[in-house]
Scaffold this active site. Structure first.
Site, PDB file in Angstrom:
ATOM      1  N   CYS A   2      54.782  39.409  31.789  1.00 23.88           N
ATOM      2  CA  CYS A   2      55.598  39.033  30.641  1.00 23.88           C
ATOM      3  C   CYS A   2      56.324  40.243  30.038  1.00 23.88           C
ATOM      4  CB  CYS A   2      54.798  38.384  29.516  1.00 23.88           C
ATOM      5  SG  CYS A   2      53.865  36.953  30.024  1.00 23.88           S
ATOM      6  N   ARG A  33      59.160  41.797  34.848  1.00 28.04           N
ATOM      7  CA  ARG A  33      57.801  41.631  34.343  1.00 28.04           C
ATOM      8  C   ARG A  33      57.320  40.178  34.426  1.00 28.04           C
ATOM      9  NH1 ARG A  33      56.018  45.959  31.608  1.00 28.04           N
ATOM     10  NH2 ARG A  33      54.407  44.648  30.708  1.00 28.04           N
ATOM     11  N   TRP A  80      55.329  35.584  32.697  1.00 25.61           N
ATOM     12  CA  TRP A  80      54.546  35.497  33.933  1.00 25.61           C
ATOM     13  C   TRP A  80      53.310  34.704  33.533  1.00 25.61           C
ATOM     14  CZ3 TRP A  80      49.735  36.951  35.911  1.00 25.61           C
ATOM     15  CH2 TRP A  80      49.638  37.026  37.300  1.00 25.61           C
ATOM     16  N   ASN A 106      52.479  39.239  25.328  1.00 27.31           N
ATOM     17  CA  ASN A 106      52.143  39.623  26.705  1.00 27.31           C
ATOM     18  C   ASN A 106      50.673  40.000  26.703  1.00 27.31           C
ATOM     19  OD1 ASN A 106      51.945  40.773  29.271  1.00 27.31           O
ATOM     20  ND2 ASN A 106      52.707  42.749  28.558  1.00 27.31           N
ATOM     21  N   GLY A 107      49.899  39.392  27.590  1.00 29.43           N
ATOM     22  CA  GLY A 107      48.468  39.714  27.668  1.00 29.43           C
ATOM     23  C   GLY A 107      47.651  38.440  27.752  1.00 29.43           C
ATOM     24  N   GLU A 496      51.392  50.206  53.430  1.00 29.27           N
ATOM     25  CA  GLU A 496      52.486  50.063  52.462  1.00 29.27           C
ATOM     26  C   GLU A 496      53.616  49.228  53.059  1.00 29.27           C
ATOM     27  OE1 GLU A 496      52.759  50.315  49.478  1.00 29.27           O
ATOM     28  OE2 GLU A 496      54.887  50.494  49.071  1.00 29.27           O
ATOM     29  N   LYS A 500      54.931  45.612  51.511  1.00 29.26           N
ATOM     30  CA  LYS A 500      56.339  45.333  51.147  1.00 29.26           C
ATOM     31  C   LYS A 500      56.793  44.019  51.778  1.00 29.26           C
ATOM     32  CE  LYS A 500      56.673  47.438  48.466  1.00 29.26           C
ATOM     33  NZ  LYS A 500      55.799  48.381  47.912  1.00 29.26           N
ATOM     34  N   GLU A 503      55.162  41.068  50.037  1.00 30.82           N
ATOM     35  CA  GLU A 503      55.613  40.885  48.656  1.00 30.82           C
ATOM     36  C   GLU A 503      56.966  40.219  48.542  1.00 30.82           C
ATOM     37  OE1 GLU A 503      55.285  45.034  47.174  1.00 30.82           O
ATOM     38  OE2 GLU A 503      54.254  44.092  45.500  1.00 30.82           O
ATOM     39  N   HIS A 519      39.063  45.498  68.005  1.00 25.29           N
ATOM     40  CA  HIS A 519      37.753  44.987  67.570  1.00 25.29           C
ATOM     41  C   HIS A 519      37.878  43.667  66.800  1.00 25.29           C
ATOM     42  CE1 HIS A 519      35.573  48.576  68.873  1.00 25.29           C
ATOM     43  NE2 HIS A 519      36.563  49.284  68.371  1.00 25.29           N
ATOM     44  N   LYS A 617      55.638  43.227  37.691  1.00 26.94           N
ATOM     45  CA  LYS A 617      55.713  44.664  37.942  1.00 26.94           C
ATOM     46  C   LYS A 617      54.468  45.385  37.439  1.00 26.94           C
ATOM     47  CE  LYS A 617      58.061  48.430  39.035  1.00 26.94           C
ATOM     48  NZ  LYS A 617      58.127  48.695  40.477  1.00 26.94           N
TER      49      LYS A 617
END
Ligand code: M6R
Length: 622
Positions: A2, A33, A80, A106-107, A496, A500, A503, A519, A617
């Site tokens: 958010c 966000r 969000w 936000n939270g 990484e 990407k 995401e 394995h 983010k």
């Protein structure tokens, strides 16, 4: 998680546009966000105007008529979702029963069910499924009990448990925006005739670069003339009307001038921030390499005395931590381990005064990383924050801070901040090797001079890779799943790369140590299954046997590898050939084709890489 914004103007029209338009523009800068819904509230001549809707800003702009709403005081929110699905009714702002109080948040309010029950018992009617709505009703309830609006706000905040960045409008105290923070980020921006309260600085960079970071358990308000901040001293969670104890904060010494420019927070001709930020990596590394040597002077002295170094981070920052951990071992001969922030709990028993904990975080606000740092500090470890955000929570709470200078990163997928983190940790390892004499002098000076060349090598890698990646995007549209295999530093680079692709292109991608792939993971491989190999130089023959194993099962193979390895090119269906450079410095360069591959795969599949679904983010929930 958010984005919130509040704006107070000295007079109407001061920004040369309606306040609603300014709020919309600030929210656009915060959309990374969260983008499940958007809404705003403005105090106008007709009272409190509230408009909100499910959807991204661009999709609901005409529905919400931002541009037709004007006033001197307003708040906005981009969501969000945590509590309650994305919907019009769950969109912020939330209001009390009287419709006189509007709240954006936000939270996560952890005790919202308990508070809601009490308030329902006192006759309050709730409309949404959110945790946030209790805040509006709680303020209303305290006002009913006789407290003035700002006192009622402080009292309400003192009752909340959990994380919050709050911004509140109250018709009974117009032209003020109340705010409060615990854990979720909140900054005040001070401009000419205008003040902002926001989750992040890029929201208001067009108007102000003087900021005050609000700290945990601070409450206050911005008005046309003043900024008031108070520390909330008692948080006893009692449902009474005794005013909570507060102490006025002298914030004059906390004003920071930010050297970011508004252009940095714009796309500047690129279709997406992610692409722009991939291209900005050489500059991010250049700027970081200018400032970091001085900051590392003191830090390396202390780190060199450590029994052990733990490098802690989440997501991309964890991958940078892995690279840092390997290099501290390899170049500097220091016992170092990377730990995922949310897993730190299971390592914490052995942490003591002999340890150094380096907390790596672009935002400096990731709650898992913050909690890991706090616990390590409590146990006596020396804590160091490595972050891109000035005065962020990690920076404030750690013993020492090193800042990367990547500039604002708006795309949800971290790219340039990864490069800046990796380069900083690499430089730290080199400095430590120099100090501890654990590497031959020649090697240290060689690495240092290659480091200076790194931005140019990265620029070349971007141009070499971009056309090759574009040509590949037709192929990536048919991928359902892919392995990324590497050894040594090639493993975190692969991790990484896989992150990407997951995401932004929503393709299942799994990174594995190449030697470990036989394995288990190999069981999935059959005709055409894509496998990407990250080959950094020294491990060619070892990795080749893994390539052969995959090809024998019909895998479609791709390599990111140094130029000059013609002898192995026939093993791959697709090759990115990059500059040959010392193995220790490869990750910041060899990640580039993977970043671009993810970006172009997302675009080819019709997704917006800047706003991947379900992601935010900055993650301020555990
Ligand atoms: O702000 P931080 O670096 O602490 O964020 C950590 C992760 O949330 C972040 O790296 C996340 O994985 C990104 N979406 C990666 O692209």
């Amino acid at each position: 998680m958010c984005g919130i914004i509040g704006i107070v103007l000295r007079e109407r029209g001061l920004l040369l546009k309606p306040l609603g338009t300014a709020i919309k523009e600030c929210l656009k800068n915060l959309e990374y966000r969260g983008y499940d819904s958007v809404g705003f509230a403005i105090l106008s001549n007709d009272g409190l105007v509230i408009r909100k809707s499910k959807g991204k800003i661009d999709d609901v702009t005409s529905k919400l008529s931002f541009d037709e709403s004007d006033g001197v005081c307003g708040i906005g929110h981009t969501r969000w979702a945590t509590h309650g699905k994305p919907s019009d009714v769950n969109a912020h702002p939330h209001i009390d029963c009287s419709g006189r109080i509007a709240v954006v948040h936000n939270g996560v309010i952890e005790n919202y069910l308990e508070v809601r029950e009490v308030l329902v018992g006192r006759g309050h009617e709730f409309k949404s499924e959110t945790d946030t709505e209790v805040v509006a009703h709680l303020i209303e309830e305290y006002k009913k009990l006789g407290l003035k609006p700002y006192e009622a706000f402080k009292k309400a905040v003192s009752l909340l448990r959990g994380s919050y960045a709050l911004s509140v409008l109250d018709l009974d105290e117009p032209s003020k925006i109340f705010f409060a923070r615990n854990t979720s980020p909140l900054v005040i921006g001070i401009g000419e005739g205008v003040k902002f309260i926001s989750s992040d600085i890029p929201a208001f960079l067009d108007y102000s670069r003087d900021v005050i970071v609000v700290q945990d358990y601070e409450v206050g308000y911005i008005s046309r003339d003043v900024v008031v901040i108070e520390k909330l001293m008692d948080r006893n969670y009692e449902f009474d009307t005794n005013p909570p104890g507060t102490e006025l904060v002298d914030h004059s010494s906390r004003v920071r001038h930010i050297d970011w420019t508004p252009e940095m927070a714009r796309k500047g001709g690129y279709p997406h921030f992610m692409l722009k930020e991939i291209h900005e990596q050489p500059q991010a590394v250049t700027n970081t390499l200018i400032s970091v040597p001085e900051e590392l002077e003191e830090t390396t002295k202390l780190v060199s005395k450590a029994d052990r170094v733990l490098v802690v981070g989440s997501g991309t920052s964890y991958h940078a931590s892995l690279i840092g951990g390997l290099l501290l071992n390899d170049i500097a001969g220091i016992k170092a381990h990377a730990v995922i922030s949310s897993e730190m709990k299971w390592f914490i028993n052995s942490v003591d005064e002999g340890d150094v904990v380096i907390a790596v975080s672009q935002s400096g606000e990731t709650i898992d990383t913050l909690l890991a740092l706090r616990e390590a500090k409590r146990r006596g470890a020396l804590t160091i924050a490595l972050t891109n955000i000035i005065d962020s929570a990690l920076a404030r709470e750690s013993h020492l801070t090193i800042y990367t200078r990547a500039g604002p990163e708006i795309g949800v997928a971290a790219t340039k901040t990864f490069a800046a983190q990796v380069v900083t940790l690499t430089y730290m390892a080199i400095k430590l090797a120099e100090r501890l004499r654990t590497a031959p002098e020649g090697r240290v000076s060689d690495l240092k001079s290659w480091l200076r060349e790194l931005p140019n090598i990265m620029s070349a890698a971007i141009s070499i890779s971009e056309s090759k990646v574009r040509a590949l995007s037709g192929v990536t549209t048919i991928w359902r799943s892919i392995y990324y295999l590497g050894r040594g530093l090639g493993l975190p680079t692969s991790m990484e790369g896989a992150l990407k692709l997951k995401e932004v292109a929503y393709i299942h991608a799994e990174a594995y140590p190449a030697g470990e792939s036989k394995h288990g993971p190999i069981a999935l491989v059959d005709d055409g299954f894509p496998v990407a190999f990250t080959i950094l130089g020294g491990e060619v023959d070892l990795i080749l046997s893994n390539v052969e194993e995959m090809r024998a099962r019909g895998a479609w193979t791709l390599a990111v590898m140094p130029k000059g390895l013609e002898r192995i090119s026939r093993y791959f269906n697709y090759i990115f050939e990059l500059h040959h450079l010392p193995y220790e410095l490869t990750p910041a360069v060899y990640i580039i084709p993977y970043q671009l591959m993810a970006y172009y795969a997302a675009v080819a599949r019709g997704y917006d890489p800047d706003k991947p679904r379900n992601l935010a983010k900055t993650v301020t929930v555990v």
